[in-house]
Structure formats: structure tokens, C-alpha cells
Design an enzyme around this catalytic site. Structure first.
Site, mmCIF file in Angstrom:
data_model
loop_
_atom_site.group_PDB
_atom_site.id
_atom_site.type_symbol
_atom_site.label_atom_id
_atom_site.label_comp_id
_atom_site.label_asym_id
_atom_site.label_seq_id
_atom_site.Cartn_x
_atom_site.Cartn_y
_atom_site.Cartn_z
ATOM 1 N N ARG A 1 -2.566 0.945 9.758
ATOM 2 C CA ARG A 1 -3.458 0.962 10.000
ATOM 3 C C ARG A 1 -3.246 1.682 11.168
ATOM 4 O O ARG A 1 -2.689 1.971 12.167
ATOM 5 C CB ARG A 1 -4.296 0.054 10.000
ATOM 6 C CG ARG A 1 -4.375 -1.322 8.883
ATOM 7 C CD ARG A 1 -5.540 -0.520 8.174
ATOM 8 N NE ARG A 1 -5.861 -1.668 7.048
ATOM 9 C CZ ARG A 1 -5.372 -1.368 5.703
ATOM 10 N NH1 ARG A 1 -4.277 0.123 5.491
ATOM 11 N NH2 ARG A 1 -5.402 -2.376 4.737
ATOM 12 N N GLU B 1 -11.247 7.219 11.006
ATOM 13 C CA GLU B 1 -10.468 7.904 9.165
ATOM 14 C C GLU B 1 -12.442 7.770 8.687
ATOM 15 O O GLU B 1 -13.120 6.658 9.859
ATOM 16 C CB GLU B 1 -9.842 6.834 8.559
ATOM 17 C CG GLU B 1 -8.676 6.584 8.652
ATOM 18 C CD GLU B 1 -8.165 5.628 7.839
ATOM 19 O OE1 GLU B 1 -8.250 6.050 6.970
ATOM 20 O OE2 GLU B 1 -6.479 5.814 7.729
ATOM 21 N N HIS C 1 -4.568 8.804 4.042
ATOM 22 C CA HIS C 1 -4.911 7.548 3.165
ATOM 23 C C HIS C 1 -4.541 7.068 1.949
ATOM 24 O O HIS C 1 -4.968 6.463 1.217
ATOM 25 C CB HIS C 1 -5.493 6.400 4.312
ATOM 26 C CG HIS C 1 -5.800 4.936 4.137
ATOM 27 N ND1 HIS C 1 -6.307 3.965 5.592
ATOM 28 C CD2 HIS C 1 -4.805 4.631 3.743
ATOM 29 C CE1 HIS C 1 -6.388 3.562 5.148
ATOM 30 N NE2 HIS C 1 -5.098 3.326 4.209
HETATM 31 P P1 NAD Z 1 2.954 -8.516 5.013
HETATM 32 O O1 NAD Z 1 1.814 -9.831 5.612
HETATM 33 O O2 NAD Z 1 3.811 -8.907 3.605
HETATM 34 O O3 NAD Z 1 3.949 -8.393 6.003
HETATM 35 C C1 NAD Z 1 3.327 -8.141 7.327
HETATM 36 C C2 NAD Z 1 5.085 -8.551 8.442
HETATM 37 O O4 NAD Z 1 4.528 -8.106 9.570
HETATM 38 C C3 NAD Z 1 5.119 -10.211 8.292
HETATM 39 O O5 NAD Z 1 6.515 -10.291 8.141
HETATM 40 C C4 NAD Z 1 4.633 -10.333 10.013
HETATM 41 O O6 NAD Z 1 5.182 -11.546 10.333
HETATM 42 C C5 NAD Z 1 5.088 -9.579 10.333
HETATM 43 N N1 NAD Z 1 3.624 -9.170 11.734
HETATM 44 C C6 NAD Z 1 2.953 -8.677 11.421
HETATM 45 N N2 NAD Z 1 2.466 -8.697 12.900
HETATM 46 C C7 NAD Z 1 3.822 -8.573 13.604
HETATM 47 C C8 NAD Z 1 3.635 -7.808 14.543
HETATM 48 N N3 NAD Z 1 2.642 -7.609 16.022
HETATM 49 N N4 NAD Z 1 5.432 -7.583 14.884
HETATM 50 C C9 NAD Z 1 5.810 -7.564 14.611
HETATM 51 N N5 NAD Z 1 5.898 -8.210 12.928
HETATM 52 C C10 NAD Z 1 4.775 -8.803 12.635
HETATM 53 O O7 NAD Z 1 2.022 -7.219 4.909
HETATM 54 P P2 NAD Z 1 2.569 -5.282 3.792
HETATM 55 O O8 NAD Z 1 2.042 -5.954 2.634
HETATM 56 O O9 NAD Z 1 3.883 -5.815 4.095
HETATM 57 O O10 NAD Z 1 1.659 -5.100 4.664
HETATM 58 C C11 NAD Z 1 1.949 -4.401 5.928
HETATM 59 C C12 NAD Z 1 0.739 -3.778 6.314
HETATM 60 O O11 NAD Z 1 0.539 -2.462 5.158
HETATM 61 C C13 NAD Z 1 -0.766 -3.583 5.859
HETATM 62 O O12 NAD Z 1 -1.294 -5.508 6.705
HETATM 63 C C14 NAD Z 1 -1.831 -3.022 5.981
HETATM 64 O O13 NAD Z 1 -2.319 -2.301 6.643
HETATM 65 C C15 NAD Z 1 -0.603 -1.331 5.282
HETATM 66 N N6 NAD Z 1 -1.166 -1.471 4.279
HETATM 67 C C16 NAD Z 1 -1.332 0.084 4.047
HETATM 68 C C17 NAD Z 1 -1.226 1.354 2.564
HETATM 69 C C18 NAD Z 1 -1.643 2.521 2.981
HETATM 70 O O14 NAD Z 1 -2.673 3.364 2.017
HETATM 71 N N7 NAD Z 1 -1.185 2.788 3.417
HETATM 72 C C19 NAD Z 1 -1.090 0.302 1.497
HETATM 73 C C20 NAD Z 1 -1.283 -1.311 2.163
HETATM 74 C C21 NAD Z 1 -0.576 -1.392 3.639
#
Ligand code: NAD
Length: 318
Positions: free
Chosen positions: A244, A273, A291
Site C-alpha cells: 500500500r 493515488e 497499482h
Molecule cells: P496477509 O494477511 O495474508 O499477510 C500479511 C502478513 O503480514 C501477515 O502474516 C501478518 O502477520 C504480517 N504483518 C502485518 N503487519 C506486519 C508488520 N508491521 N511487520 C511484519 N509483518 C506484518 O495479506 P496478503 O494477502 O499477503 O496481502 C498483503 C498486502 O498486499 C495487502 O494488505 C494489500 O495491502 C496488498 N495487496 C496489494 C495488491 C496490489 O494490487 N498491489 C493486491 C492485493 C494485495
């Protein structure tokens, strides 16, 4: 008949599944300012990030029973209020993980060989030999160490690709201590590799990684990687943000690149954005995308199917 409004579109596979189950699906976009008048005719709305479903809209739509978000983030929906009103909110958190992980590597490969620079400069009439010289210091990804912040769905997919490429993976996570990562070789091979990845402390990862990629939720506030963290990284580190906007502090990143501490960055998500800061857009050390992490046909098909299945399960096939 149950009526569904897919206001930000939905993959045809999802539409077909819903229609086969007897639902009526409308995909013509209703502008946000007209939704208040028109949404109450529908039983469910499917959105991506564009359409906002806030408290005032929910109040105008007592007939609405389901809000379905294609993708992960629910920041465009007042989820607690919807739930309070008896509206079920669904999302599709796993559908785009592979696509986001692949985009991470698209940026890494681009930065390793300067593809983003070539694609900008050659059509502008850059001198071929000069550009070849400018791009003569590329690097191989194999053998490099990647630090992955967040070993969740996308982090694990990223680790899977990294391991298959011969990279060393050092993950960091607030909660996850270890993860089993399966790597299936392309069919018809039956070979499956299984690897246990153990997380390390942030400080250790920051000091060892050649490339660092962020895969954690971020809702604003203090950046996950700011000036202090960048200061603890190896000189010439590469940073990737597909999570993000603001998860990497943009001023700290700009400063890190200016001083040479950060060699380059790949950015899919921006603080402002859809108008990212201009100094990032044409920067030779920054590869940018608008994005598009989840923007693949496969991810959109999975999202569409998963939303359709959740809606059908909710109402029952008609
Ligand atoms: P997820 O919930 O499966 O995994 C996130 C992990 O991060 C979890 O294991 C959590 O424990 C860990 N975490 C949370 N805060 C943390 C911190 N401060 N330090 C270390 N670890 C931490 O999420 P995901 O499905 O892997 O998605 C991750 C992120 O990717 C989403 O939240 C979203 O913002 C982003 N995303 C972006 C796009 C894009 O178009 N670029 C698409 C989908 C998701």
C-alpha cells in the site's frame, strides 16, 4: 429474482456462474452520486476499489443484503456499519496473491537490467550505444538475498518464486514464525519441493537483504520502512512496494535513492493515488506501475468466480 450490481465490473466467468445459478447480473456502472437512488433495487453489490459503500449509502438501501469486494482491502466499505445493519460483507483475499508476487518480480527484473529505462529512453531517441553503456552494470537475481516483510499469502508466493530462482529468502512477520512453502514444478512433472521458511527479526533482515519487498497490510500512520530502517539496510539495497502507498515512506525513499543508499525501487502503490508524486515517475532508479498487482486475467477470473460462489452460497442457488 435476486439482482446483483457489479458496479466495478466482474470477470465473465463470475457472471456466467451467477447467471447459471439463476441470478440477474447488471454490469453497467452507476456513478457514485447516483447509487443512493438506484442501489436499493439490488440485493447485492460487487465492487473493487472504485465504488465506495459508506454509511450514508447503506442507510439508503434497506434491501441490500450483500456487499462483495473483489480483492483484499475493505477500506472503501464501512464494514462494521454494514454488519450492524445485517449486511454480509465478502472479499477474496487469496485470489490475487500469485499475480502480486509475479509483479514484485517484474519490478525486480526490470531494475536488475534497466528495462524501465530502456523502454522510456529508446523511443525518445536515446543514443543506442550510450544507453547500452549506461545499462552495463546490471545484476543477476540468482544468489541474491531477498527480505520479505509479511509472510502471509503474497509473502509466501513471493518466497516461492524467490526460492525457485535460487535466491536466499529471509522473511519477517509480526505473527508468523515459520511457513511451509511448496514449489510444484510444471506439469507433467510430479516433482514437488517443500521448504520450511523461518522468520527472523526485522533488524537482522534489514542488515542482510540485497532486495526487500513489503507484503503487509498498511492503513497509514508510521511507515513500515522509514529513514531509520533504511539506515540499517545494506548499501545499494533494492526496495519493492506492492502493498500500500506509504508502507515505504516516500520522502525517506527519495532521500535514500539520492544518497545512493538505496540503489533502486519498484513501486506499484503510491501515497497520493491516483496522482503519484512526479519525481518518482520518470526517475531512472524507480520502476513504476499504476497499482496493477491484481490486474491479471487469472486473478480477475479467480476473483469473479470466488465472489460468484460466495453470493450463490449466501442466497442459495435459485
Ligand atoms: P496477509 O494477511 O495474508 O499477510 C500479511 C502478513 O503480514 C501477515 O502474516 C501478518 O502477520 C504480517 N504483518 C502485518 N503487519 C506486519 C508488520 N508491521 N511487520 C511484519 N509483518 C506484518 O495479506 P496478503 O494477502 O499477503 O496481502 C498483503 C498486502 O498486499 C495487502 O494488505 C494489500 O495491502 C496488498 N495487496 C496489494 C495488491 C496490489 O494490487 N498491489 C493486491 C492485493 C494485495
Amino acid at each position: 429474482m435476486i439482482k446483483i450490481l457489479a458496479n466495478d465490473g466482474i470477470h465473465t466467468d463470475g457472471i456466467l456462474l451467477l447467471e447459471e445459478a439463476g441470478f440477474e447480473v447488471h454490469t453497467e456502472k452507476i456513478p457514485q452520486d447516483q447509487l443512493g437512488k438506484k442501489l436499493n433495487k439490488y440485493d447485492a453489490i460487487c465492487v473493487r476499489s472504485a465504488t465506495k459503500v459508506r454509511k450514508d449509502l447503506i442507510d439508503l438501501c434497506p434491501n441490500l443484503k450483500v456487499i462483495a469486494r473483489g480483492g483484499v482491502g475493505l477500506d472503501n466499505i464501512d464494514v462494521d456499519y454494514a454488519v450492524e445493519k445485517g449486511i454480509k460483507v465478502y472479499n477474496t483475499p487469496a485470489a490475487s496473491s500469485k499475480s502480486v508476487a509475479e509483479l514484485t518480480f517484474a519490478h525486480i527484473f526490470s531494475l536488475a537490467r534497466g528495462l524501465h529505462i530502456s523502454n522510456r529512453e529508446l523511443p525518445r531517441g536515446a543514443d543506442f550505444k550510450e544507453l547500452k553503456k549506461q545499462l552495463s552494470k546490471g545484476f543477476e537475481v540468482r544468489g541474491r538475498t531477498i527480505g520479505i516483510i509479511g509472510l502471509g499469502r503474497i509473502g509466501q508466493e513471493t518466497a516461492r518464486i524467490a526460492v525457485a530462482l535460487g535466491m536466499q529468502v529471509i522473511p519477517v512477520d509480526l505473527i508468523v514464525d515459520e511457513a511451509q512453502v511448496d514449489i510444484e514444478l510444471y506439469k507433467p512433472s510430479e516433482v514437488k519441493l517443500n521448504l520450511k521458511l523461518e522468520t527472523v527479526r526485522m533488524k537482522e533482515m534489514l542488515s542482510k537483504a540485497d532486495i526487500i519487498s513489503i507484503h503487509v497490510p498498511f492503513k497509514g500512520g508510521k511507515a513500515i520502512l522509514g529513514t531509520e530502517e533504511i539506515g540499517q539496510m545494506k548499501d545499494g539495497v533494492i526496495l519493492i512496494n506492492t502493498a500500500r502507498g506509504g508502507a515505504i515512506d516516500e520522502d525517506a525513499l527519495a532521500n535514500g535513492i539520492a544518497t545512493g543508499k538505496v540503489r533502486a525501487a519498484g513501486i506499484d502503490v503510491f501515497m497520493n493515488e491516483p496522482s503519484p508524486r512526479e519525481d518518482f515517475l520518470n526517475h531512472p532508479n524507480i520502476s513504476v506501475t499504476p497499482h496493477i498487482g491484481a490486474s491479471t486475467d487469472e486473478a480477475q477470473a479467480r476473483i469473479g468466480m470466488e465472489l460468484a460462489e460466495k453470493i450463490i452460497d449466501h442466497f442459495g442457488a435459485l
